[in-house]
Design a protein around this motif. Structure first.
Motif, short mmCIF file in Angstrom:
data_model
loop_
_atom_site.label_atom_id
_atom_site.label_comp_id
_atom_site.label_asym_id
_atom_site.label_seq_id
_atom_site.Cartn_x
_atom_site.Cartn_y
_atom_site.Cartn_z
N THR A 91 0.70 -1.21 0.04
CA THR A 91 0.21 0.08 0.05
C THR A 91 0.84 1.24 -0.11
O THR A 91 0.21 2.47 -0.18
CB THR A 91 -1.00 -0.13 1.29
OG1 THR A 91 0.01 -0.10 2.43
CG2 THR A 91 -1.64 -1.16 1.37
N GLU A 92 1.99 1.23 0.10
CA GLU A 92 2.79 2.41 0.28
C GLU A 92 3.66 2.65 -0.97
O GLU A 92 3.85 1.57 -2.02
CB GLU A 92 4.13 2.08 1.30
CG GLU A 92 3.61 2.04 2.64
CD GLU A 92 4.67 1.61 3.57
OE1 GLU A 92 5.74 1.47 3.16
OE2 GLU A 92 4.27 1.53 4.94
N ILE A 93 4.04 3.99 -1.34
CA ILE A 93 4.62 4.13 -2.53
C ILE A 93 6.22 4.07 -2.27
O ILE A 93 6.79 4.95 -1.49
CB ILE A 93 4.03 5.53 -3.03
CG1 ILE A 93 2.86 5.59 -3.34
CG2 ILE A 93 4.85 6.07 -4.35
CD1 ILE A 93 2.12 6.96 -3.92
N THR A 151 3.08 16.81 -6.29
CA THR A 151 1.85 16.06 -6.15
C THR A 151 2.26 14.59 -5.53
O THR A 151 1.80 14.14 -4.75
CB THR A 151 0.49 16.09 -6.80
OG1 THR A 151 0.35 17.68 -7.14
CG2 THR A 151 -0.38 15.23 -6.43
N VAL A 152 2.93 13.82 -6.47
CA VAL A 152 3.52 12.55 -6.43
C VAL A 152 4.27 12.50 -4.97
O VAL A 152 4.08 11.52 -4.32
CB VAL A 152 4.27 12.07 -7.87
CG1 VAL A 152 4.52 10.62 -7.35
CG2 VAL A 152 3.02 11.99 -8.68
N PHE A 153 5.24 13.34 -4.97
CA PHE A 153 6.04 13.24 -3.84
C PHE A 153 5.39 13.59 -2.52
O PHE A 153 6.23 13.31 -1.31
CB PHE A 153 7.32 14.11 -3.95
CG PHE A 153 8.53 13.79 -5.00
CD1 PHE A 153 9.45 13.22 -4.26
CD2 PHE A 153 8.59 13.71 -6.14
CE1 PHE A 153 10.48 12.48 -4.92
CE2 PHE A 153 9.46 13.22 -6.89
CZ PHE A 153 10.29 12.61 -6.34
N VAL A 157 1.06 6.68 0.04
CA VAL A 157 0.30 5.80 -0.01
C VAL A 157 -0.23 5.74 -1.42
O VAL A 157 -0.62 6.70 -2.00
CB VAL A 157 -0.74 5.10 1.05
CG1 VAL A 157 0.11 4.76 2.34
CG2 VAL A 157 -1.62 6.16 1.42
N PHE A 158 -0.56 4.62 -2.10
CA PHE A 158 -1.47 4.69 -3.35
C PHE A 158 -2.83 5.25 -3.34
O PHE A 158 -3.39 5.91 -4.16
CB PHE A 158 -1.33 3.26 -3.81
CG PHE A 158 -0.30 2.85 -4.55
CD1 PHE A 158 0.20 3.23 -5.78
CD2 PHE A 158 0.94 1.81 -3.83
CE1 PHE A 158 1.51 2.96 -6.20
CE2 PHE A 158 1.86 1.56 -4.31
CZ PHE A 158 2.21 1.95 -5.53
N LYS A 163 -6.63 9.80 -5.03
CA LYS A 163 -7.12 11.19 -4.74
C LYS A 163 -6.75 12.43 -5.58
O LYS A 163 -7.33 13.42 -5.72
CB LYS A 163 -7.29 11.24 -3.35
CG LYS A 163 -7.93 10.51 -2.48
CD LYS A 163 -7.81 10.76 -0.84
CE LYS A 163 -8.39 9.55 0.00
NZ LYS A 163 -8.22 10.09 1.40
N THR A 164 -5.43 12.24 -6.15
CA THR A 164 -4.91 13.51 -6.90
C THR A 164 -4.75 13.05 -8.37
O THR A 164 -3.96 13.23 -9.16
CB THR A 164 -3.49 13.87 -6.22
OG1 THR A 164 -2.96 12.53 -6.52
CG2 THR A 164 -3.47 14.31 -4.99
N GLN A 165 -6.07 12.62 -8.98
CA GLN A 165 -6.04 12.12 -10.14
C GLN A 165 -5.90 13.54 -11.19
O GLN A 165 -5.43 13.22 -12.36
CB GLN A 165 -7.27 11.42 -10.53
CG GLN A 165 -7.33 9.92 -9.89
CD GLN A 165 -8.36 9.17 -10.49
OE1 GLN A 165 -9.24 9.59 -10.91
NE2 GLN A 165 -8.47 7.88 -10.04
#
Length: 335
Positions: A91-93, A151-153, A157-158, A163-165
């Motif tokens: 579940t983690e990035i 935003t990605v950094f 978690v995924f 939520k940031t699509q």
């Protein structure tokens, strides 16, 4: 098992999540092999020209492409091997997933800048409005890429990434828009550079086909990522498609740089044949046997070169523009 993990476990179906990423990594590895072949062809074709700007570009893009593949392979190894059966880790990035997005953005904008440089070269001697407009659009769209990276950094978690699509939509939409603008600008400049000579116009048409095909390929990949993200936001299929985007950009750039390898030999041969025929001089001092053999040799040459339509321009036709366009075409397809 914590409550947050229990909430994510029913939604974590490996077939459409990490299975999709695994398939994307395999296809990306195949595309990386194709980029290696194209880079090898490029250096073999221009092995005697010394170190040039385009060779540095090929080396830089190849390094970024190899780094991107290494990062996504590490990402899959971390999830599927190192943390096999560890639901909390799934579940983690991982850091390599975030880093590959940065490399992806660098590849895309490096290819865009190379195309912008080509537009600047082709517009030499004409209005600079088109390259300036394309450059402004490229600068504005770079802000969207920076917003995506930030935003990605910020996501850990995924679930936060889903939520940031909006950042994904904006980045892929901006990339597609820039692809369309660059392809349209190049095709317009090449179309307006037609001279009326069959060999030059044929080369222009083939280059336009290369540009349209490569631009459509990357645009289709970006649109496919947008559609899959909108239709299936809870799985990772759109991420698997995104893994292919950088590889397609590198291959499209290498294919355009190798365009002269596939197109120029036929054109040069035809042009040299026409040049020799236009400058053929009749020597009356030659004996009769040599005069009888010349028509047979000419007939063999016509059979060897199918495009034997002769063009005998007068002095008024040979203006500066055809010569200028020919120079521009050489600068477009050469190192």
């Amino acid at each position: 098992m914590s409550s947050s993990t229990q909430d994510l476990t029913p939604q974590l179906y490996l077939g459409t999540t990490f299975g999709a990423l695994f398939i994307g990594v395999n296809i990306a590895a195949v595309l990386f092999g194709l980029s290696n072949i194209q880079a090898f062809i490029y250096f073999q074709t221009y092995n005697g020209t010394g170190l040039s700007f385009y060779k540095l570009v090929v080396i830089w893009l190849w390094i970024l492409d190899a780094l991107h593949l290494a990062l996504i392979v590490h990402c899959m190894y971390y999830y599927l091997v190192t943390n096999f059966g560890n639901i909390n880790a799934l579940t983690e990035i991982v850091w390599s997933f975030k880093a590959q997005i940065v490399v992806d953005v660098l590849i895309v904008y490096a290819v865009h800048l190379l195309y912008l440089y080509r537009i600047w070269i082709i517009s030499k001697g004409r209005s600079r409005a088109i390259p300036m407009i394309v450059g402004i659009i490229e600068i504005l769209c770079s802000g969207v890429a920076i917003a995506l990276i930030l935003t990605v950094f910020r996501c850990s978690v995924f679930k936060d990434l889903v939520k940031t699509q909006w950042a994904t939509y904006m980045a892929l939409g901006a990339i597609t828009f820039v692809d369309v603008v660059i392809a349209s600008s190049l095709c317009y400049l090449l179309a307006t550079a037609r001279t009326g000579f069959s060999s030059t116009d044929s080369l222009i048409t083939k280059l336009m086909a290369y540009i349209i095909n490569t631009g459509c390929l990357t645009s289709i990949c970006s649109m496919a990522a947008i559609i899959t993200c909108a239709a299936m936001p809870k799985n990772f299929i759109f991420l698997g498609v995104e893994f292919l985007l950088a590889k397609l950009y590198v291959n499209s750039c290498f294919a355009l740089l190798n365009a002269r390898h596939y197109l120029q030999p036929t054109t040069d041969t035809s042009n040299s044949y026409q040049f020799n025929n236009r400058h053929e001089v009749y020597h009356p001092e030659l004996d009769r046997a040599s005069q009888d053999e010349r028509p047979q040799a000419s007939q063999k040459d016509v059979c060897k070169f199918p495009d034997h339509e002769m063009v005998y321009p007068t002095r008024s036709v040979m203006s500066k523009r055809p010569i200028e366009v020919t120079i521009q075409m050489d600068s477009f397809s050469s190192v």
